[in-house]
Design a protein around this motif. Sequence first.
Motif: not given
Length: 458
Positions: A284-287, A295-296, A317-321
């Motif tokens: 929900f908070y990912d960019a 990652l943060l 993973s950080f690129d899942a979004v």
Amino acid sequence: MVPFFSSLFPAADKSAWLTQVLSESKSTQNGDDEYERLSWHTEEGFVIEPYYTTSDLAEGPLATSLLDTIQAVQKRSPGWLNTPEYRVINEKSDNIILRDTLARGADALILTLATSAANLNEQLSRLLNGIKLSDTPVFFRPTSGQAIELVKALEIVAPYKLKGGLLTDTDNSTAEVTRLTANSPQFRTICVNSHAFHNAGATATQELAFTLASLADAYDQLTESGLTIEQLAPKTTLSISVGTSYFMEIAKLRALRVLLVRFTSAYSSAPLPPFFIHGQTSTFYDAKATPNTNLLRATTEAMAAVIGGCDALTVHSFDAVLGKPTLADNATSATDFSARIARNISILLKQESYLDKVADPSAGSYYIETLTHSLVEAAWSLFLSVEQQGGFARALASGFIKGELDKAYHAKVQAVRNGKVLVGVTTFRFDEPSTQTYVAPGGITGVLPDRRLAEEFE
């Protein structure tokens, strides 16, 4: 002998601290108004003070046995399962990746299966080759209507006591698969998750209350089928999204355990085994604009999850979004990198932070104990409100739940418009365009919206 520092810094109660805060604030004419300005009026429905002292535990509502009750129901054994998630496409090649993942630090797996196969026995045999389910917990997300077929196939492919379970919403097959796996007590067949509420914009209070209400509906259905609470509790997984509000999320998981004990006391006065809680980092908070900043967020969320007491942790993973990778995609170097980094967050929290050495490390914290108590009472009140409306299903059908979530979501959006920072979106932004979209697994599809907070600003 009096410690040296005690003579230099004599004890001061909370009122003395308040006097000092007001005397050193920019405006001393406002009195209590200045202190009010420093307080946090949370979206959860209660106020958090600027600071807490030992008096908040010794003299406040937690001074009674309530504090002992909160601490008594938390995890007694430290540690958690590092549990990455994959979507299965090709069983033979995927098996190689799964075994490599386990060799590189994963403790368990979540597998989202493809559409129902003509020969599930053969597919599972290829997929799980070399993976012993009595040693390695494997959690499955089967397709709709596949649960019974899957469990029967597992009995043939892995004819021993299974570990893991099913991460699917309760349906008409849940009672049967629970009975079918009675000889595998660590294979959990009942799952209630908070992801649909979280991704619709829920506050922590709403997420807890609506998850508990959903569990109540599920247990009503299952007890009517003849199962007892003693059979249900050990076979239940609570799968919870963990967001970026660090202390609030720690308190959310601790509050959940208190709420579960309070809830099950309506079914049985006898103590039940602790519930299994699976935490997963939030999307929900990912960019999407600057995915590396995820990652943060993932690290903060993962740390909150383990301090809060999750039993298993999935770090996205950080690129899942940008598009959920399949197992086959993991062969590419970029995706392999992001999957490895996600898996290693748990490893670092264990091997460098030693968070697997202590059970309930936040116990006794003035702030977190108070926050836990506030969440318990706020969520329980909202849960009772849902029950008074006839339970979760009726409250959902009437639009009450969606209405409450919509208000919470729009309040979050407005907070960002008013200056709340989204790293990688409203500040430190370096656009990396993508046309892919992440679709979260599970949840109440078609009823509650699947959102990301950053979408309004990207």
